[in-house]
Design an enzyme around this catalytic site. Sequence first.
Site, PDB file in Angstrom:
ATOM      1  N   GLU A  86       0.850  -1.187   0.000  1.00 34.54           N
ATOM      2  CA  GLU A  86       0.000   0.000   0.000  1.00 34.54           C
ATOM      3  C   GLU A  86       0.891   1.245   0.000  1.00 34.54           C
ATOM      4  O   GLU A  86       1.837   1.299   0.769  1.00 34.54           O
ATOM      5  CB  GLU A  86      -0.908   0.039   1.231  1.00 34.54           C
ATOM      6  N   GLY A 104       3.073   2.452  10.745  1.00 29.75           N
ATOM      7  CA  GLY A 104       2.844   1.730  11.991  1.00 29.75           C
ATOM      8  C   GLY A 104       2.624   0.245  11.739  1.00 29.75           C
ATOM      9  O   GLY A 104       3.255  -0.605  12.359  1.00 29.75           O
ATOM     10  N   MET A 117       0.411  -2.731   8.724  1.00 32.79           N
ATOM     11  CA  MET A 117      -0.283  -2.890   7.449  1.00 32.79           C
ATOM     12  C   MET A 117      -1.169  -4.124   7.456  1.00 32.79           C
ATOM     13  O   MET A 117      -0.745  -5.208   7.849  1.00 32.79           O
ATOM     14  CB  MET A 117       0.765  -2.973   6.333  1.00 32.79           C
ATOM     15  N   GLU A 118      -2.396  -3.934   6.949  1.00 35.81           N
ATOM     16  CA  GLU A 118      -3.460  -4.935   7.082  1.00 35.81           C
ATOM     17  C   GLU A 118      -3.504  -5.993   5.983  1.00 35.81           C
ATOM     18  O   GLU A 118      -4.579  -6.561   5.728  1.00 35.81           O
ATOM     19  CB  GLU A 118      -4.809  -4.204   7.112  1.00 35.81           C
ATOM     20  N   ASN A 119      -2.399  -6.313   5.321  1.00 41.37           N
ATOM     21  CA  ASN A 119      -2.406  -7.330   4.254  1.00 41.37           C
ATOM     22  C   ASN A 119      -3.273  -8.522   4.649  1.00 41.37           C
ATOM     23  O   ASN A 119      -3.204  -9.010   5.766  1.00 41.37           O
ATOM     24  CB  ASN A 119      -0.989  -7.834   4.012  1.00 41.37           C
ATOM     25  N   HIS A 170      -6.777  -2.202  15.029  1.00 38.24           N
ATOM     26  CA  HIS A 170      -6.986  -1.456  13.785  1.00 38.24           C
ATOM     27  C   HIS A 170      -6.728  -2.336  12.560  1.00 38.24           C
ATOM     28  O   HIS A 170      -7.579  -2.447  11.675  1.00 38.24           O
ATOM     29  CB  HIS A 170      -6.076  -0.225  13.772  1.00 38.24           C
ATOM     30  N   GLU A 171      -5.570  -2.963  12.532  1.00 38.00           N
ATOM     31  CA  GLU A 171      -5.234  -3.759  11.339  1.00 38.00           C
ATOM     32  C   GLU A 171      -6.162  -4.965  11.236  1.00 38.00           C
ATOM     33  O   GLU A 171      -6.587  -5.339  10.144  1.00 38.00           O
ATOM     34  CB  GLU A 171      -3.768  -4.192  11.355  1.00 38.00           C
ATOM     35  N   HIS A 215      -9.490  -3.986   9.767  1.00 36.91           N
ATOM     36  CA  HIS A 215      -9.455  -3.761   8.324  1.00 36.91           C
ATOM     37  C   HIS A 215      -9.899  -5.001   7.551  1.00 36.91           C
ATOM     38  O   HIS A 215     -10.264  -4.901   6.384  1.00 36.91           O
ATOM     39  CB  HIS A 215      -8.039  -3.404   7.874  1.00 36.91           C
ATOM     40  N   GLU A 235      -9.878   3.932   6.114  1.00 31.70           N
ATOM     41  CA  GLU A 235      -9.070   4.388   7.248  1.00 31.70           C
ATOM     42  C   GLU A 235      -9.889   5.122   8.305  1.00 31.70           C
ATOM     43  O   GLU A 235      -9.774   4.835   9.496  1.00 31.70           O
ATOM     44  CB  GLU A 235      -7.892   5.240   6.771  1.00 31.70           C
TER      45      GLU A 235
HETATM   46  N1  BES Z   1      -3.189   0.839   5.792  1.00 31.91           N
HETATM   47  C1  BES Z   1      -2.427   1.485   6.789  1.00 31.91           C
HETATM   48  C2  BES Z   1      -0.955   1.377   6.590  1.00 31.91           C
HETATM   49  C3  BES Z   1      -0.404   2.238   5.504  1.00 31.91           C
HETATM   50  C4  BES Z   1      -0.445   3.580   5.601  1.00 31.91           C
HETATM   51  C5  BES Z   1       0.197   1.706   4.423  1.00 31.91           C
HETATM   52  C6  BES Z   1       0.085   4.357   4.606  1.00 31.91           C
HETATM   53  C7  BES Z   1       0.713   2.477   3.418  1.00 31.91           C
HETATM   54  C8  BES Z   1       0.680   3.818   3.507  1.00 31.91           C
HETATM   55  C9  BES Z   1      -2.728   0.927   8.164  1.00 31.91           C
HETATM   56  O1  BES Z   1      -3.947   0.323   8.318  1.00 31.91           O
HETATM   57  C10 BES Z   1      -2.712   2.088   9.107  1.00 31.91           C
HETATM   58  O2  BES Z   1      -3.576   2.901   9.010  1.00 31.91           O
HETATM   59  N2  BES Z   1      -1.729   2.157   9.966  1.00 31.91           N
HETATM   60  C11 BES Z   1      -1.519   3.248  10.854  1.00 31.91           C
HETATM   61  C12 BES Z   1      -1.766   2.864  12.285  1.00 31.91           C
HETATM   62  C13 BES Z   1      -3.207   2.843  12.640  1.00 31.91           C
HETATM   63  C14 BES Z   1      -3.416   2.349  14.029  1.00 31.91           C
HETATM   64  C15 BES Z   1      -3.884   4.175  12.473  1.00 31.91           C
HETATM   65  C16 BES Z   1      -0.080   3.653  10.674  1.00 31.91           C
HETATM   66  O3  BES Z   1       0.663   2.906  10.060  1.00 31.91           O
HETATM   67  O4  BES Z   1       0.277   4.734  11.132  1.00 31.91           O
HETATM   68 ZN    ZN Z   2      -5.552   1.631   8.576  1.00 27.43          ZN
END
Ligand code: BES
Ligand code: ZN
Length: 878
Positions: free
Chosen positions: A124, A265, A267-269, A301-302, A305, A324
């Site tokens: 992502e 932080g 990733m929800e693969n 969170h993940e 998703h 998100e």
């Molecule tokens: N899908 C995102 C990770 C992501 C963000 C991948 C941007 C690529 C680009 C993941 O679900 C996410 O939102 N992660 C957050 C933490 C969450 C608890 C809000 C993050 O990585 O900061």
């Molecule tokens: Zn997310």
Amino acid sequence: MASETAPVRLVDYRVPDFLIDTVELDFHLDPKATQVKSRLAVRPNTEGVADLTLVGDELKLVSVTLDGKPLEAGAYNATSDSLVIRNVPSAPFTLEVEVEIDPSTNTKLMGLYRTGAAYCTQCEAEGFRRITYFLDRPDVLAVYTTRIEALKAEAPVLLANGNPQQSGDIPGTDRHFAIWHDPFPKPSYLFALVAGDLGVITDRFTTMSGRDVELRIYCEHGKEERCAYAMNALKRSMRWDETAFGREYDLDIFVIVAVSDFNMGAMENKGLNVFNDKYVLADPDTATDTDFANVEGVIAHEYFHNWTGNRITCRDWFQLCLKEGLTVFRDQEFSSDMRSRPVKRIADVRTLQARQFPEDAGPLAHPVRPEIYYEINNFYTATVYEKGAEIVRMLKTILGEDGFRKGMDLYFDRHDGQAVTIEDFLSAFHDATGVDLAQFHLWYSQSGTPEVVARGSYDPKQKTYSLSLKQNCPPTPGQTTKKPMHIPLRFGLVGPNGDDLSFSDATGARVEDNVIHLTEAEQTVVFSGVSSLPVPSLIRGFSAPVRLSVDLSPSDLLFLLRTDSDPFNRWQAAQTFAIRDLVARTGAKVRGEALDTNEPFIDALGEVAEADALEPAFRAQILQLPGEADIAREIGRNVDPDAIARARAELRISMAGRIGGRLAVLFDSLQSKTAFSTDAASAGRRALANAALDLMVANRDRAAIERVVARYRNADNMTDRLGALSIMAHAPLDERLPALADFEERYRNDPLVLDKWFALEASVPAPETLDRVRALMEHPAFSPSNPNRIRALIGSFASGNQTQFNRADGAGYDFLIDFLRDLDRRNPQTTARLLISFRSWRALETGRRNRAEAALKRLDAVGNLSTDARDIVARMLA
Ligand code: BES
Ligand code: ZN
């Protein structure tokens, strides 16, 4: 300098010309030359398109065949970033493509890269194209089968999405393989592969329909015990999604991998979540209570998703908040149910106000659903996430618990397996409840934080209370005028004894279940049958992401602080009082004047801190004054960070002088005599003790300083130890120097814990800090390629040290720009995120503003900036 790349616009969305139904991937892993074969079942999706264009990014084509036949040289054109196949069949066909990639030089941490000795992927938003040529867009959903082959010794663990299908040795070699199959169609951004020599803990979960799921968390060998809390949080998340939303897990196995090099932080693969290790590893010796709470929240969170993002995904990246914002809302609700709801709400609103409000008020402001972007990586913003979550919360406030759940159920039912839009999301709620959400839709398209001005007046003869309400949304980049929005204001009319007064009728706006629905630019709500003069308690629970201005007197605020039945608004009253004082005090500092201490306010804070009937975690929040950045945001223009710091220090000294003794008694009473526990109640007591101690040292009281030093030395957990250390660092106290050295020595082999130390060193508000940060870049534990190290040292300096980053001589700005200029060549995403520290530069006083602008212009003049950095600098200077 303008952006060189062309923007992507929402209005230009077209369905894909081709679809891909199945993807078979075959990875031959090698650190320097990994071969990736893909077999794609392609099918035309529109009429009359002759050429198939797949995107790539830094790829090297090895071979390409169509329906098993090698393509002639003239039948395709391959560059590192695209593969065009000319005149493809109008019926479904199979395309086989082989590429070679080099994971070891992939410093962007997008696509397939190395972390330690392991291989891992991040796709992502647009990383899959760095693995193979593809229709790398979220509305192309395919069923993936992944075969991985690697040296057994180098990568005994081979993981991909879905369920494990087959594995074994490759006879006559020192290699082995594994095949994974994911039956759920998914977009390419959810693809993942991990391979390496990793430790693991396992567990099981039985879903509500009785399916048995294997759970695994992988980490660096030796860290397995630190995964136990994450596993526990995962099981609670899985159960919670069943009870709160009726959502069940869908594969036979759910895997989490903790890696130490990660841009984000986590990733929800699908079925294979990859995490920054700081959001997995936690035990009492190395993690604070905040770390535990973060692990719990990010794991949730993940996991959440899986339904909001994976089973139902986004049609295009403009719809990012669809997954998100909604998933942040869900993880916030989960954490509220696991811990204290009001305390979680206060923490989330603090984050919103600290991160999203300044974004909405500055050059980077954009709608929750943007309409144009140059670089999608830069739209994983506080606005999309945090304001996106607030919109979902408002929806729930407007529709009520049942209506909201009905809408969610319909959304899941109707769109499972699809890639959808915000309009689809809102339609589900409209169709499930009949509520018209046309005006509500503006929350997604209008940027800026609305301001609500409220004025109340009471007529004792008529027993009516009139509340005049006005809303206005300030101009933001690209949006000069705004329409009135639907703002749900939860409220109470607080009577003399602290109870909410009843009213017989309300006219002028829809008022239901203690919510005023503000829908016009100006409305006056008249409540009748109000027995006495109330104090209005508005936006309870922060029911809308707006700035509220209401004519409450100091005594009204103290009254609400002492008596409001809504705990959030008790906290808000304290914050409003403090911020008014601190803004005035800063003004006085700038003018060289003195301001009296507001003793009733300090006494009220002391009283609340001591109130045993209130939970300690809440009392800790009440004691935390607005930070320097909060004060700067409130002042808004001509900001002098030094004056702010002096004003805040002065208020803290008055507090220590006036209630320090009471706080000391409170602090001593909170010293735990029982065994350490991570539960929310124990964490709350530690938070209150730290908050009390932090105020007590403000006037350099010897007894307080001794307590802080002892707390550091005698700590049996990281919350107490780091709490004491950060009190010493932020004061700053001279005692910090031996303590910081001790901390470094104690945790020298633990990078995640040393990050806390880097962060504290960088946040010391003293003139020598910039040199210290420079010196620490040479520390053996620092690494200029690891995002966690960079964020800890450089990020904390830039965003957590108001006076030193904003040094009057501009040296803080120059330092950051020099660092980022170099980092941008290796890791553009992390560069762009750190650049955001400059987002409020226009609000600074002239001298600093000029120096910040000069520094930004220096970066802007660099020829070969990444699109990530270029986009942010361009918008910031526009
Ligand atoms: N899908 C995102 C990770 C992501 C963000 C991948 C941007 C690529 C680009 C993941 O679900 C996410 O939102 N992660 C957050 C933490 C969450 C608890 C809000 C993050 O990585 O900061
Ligand atoms: Zn997310």
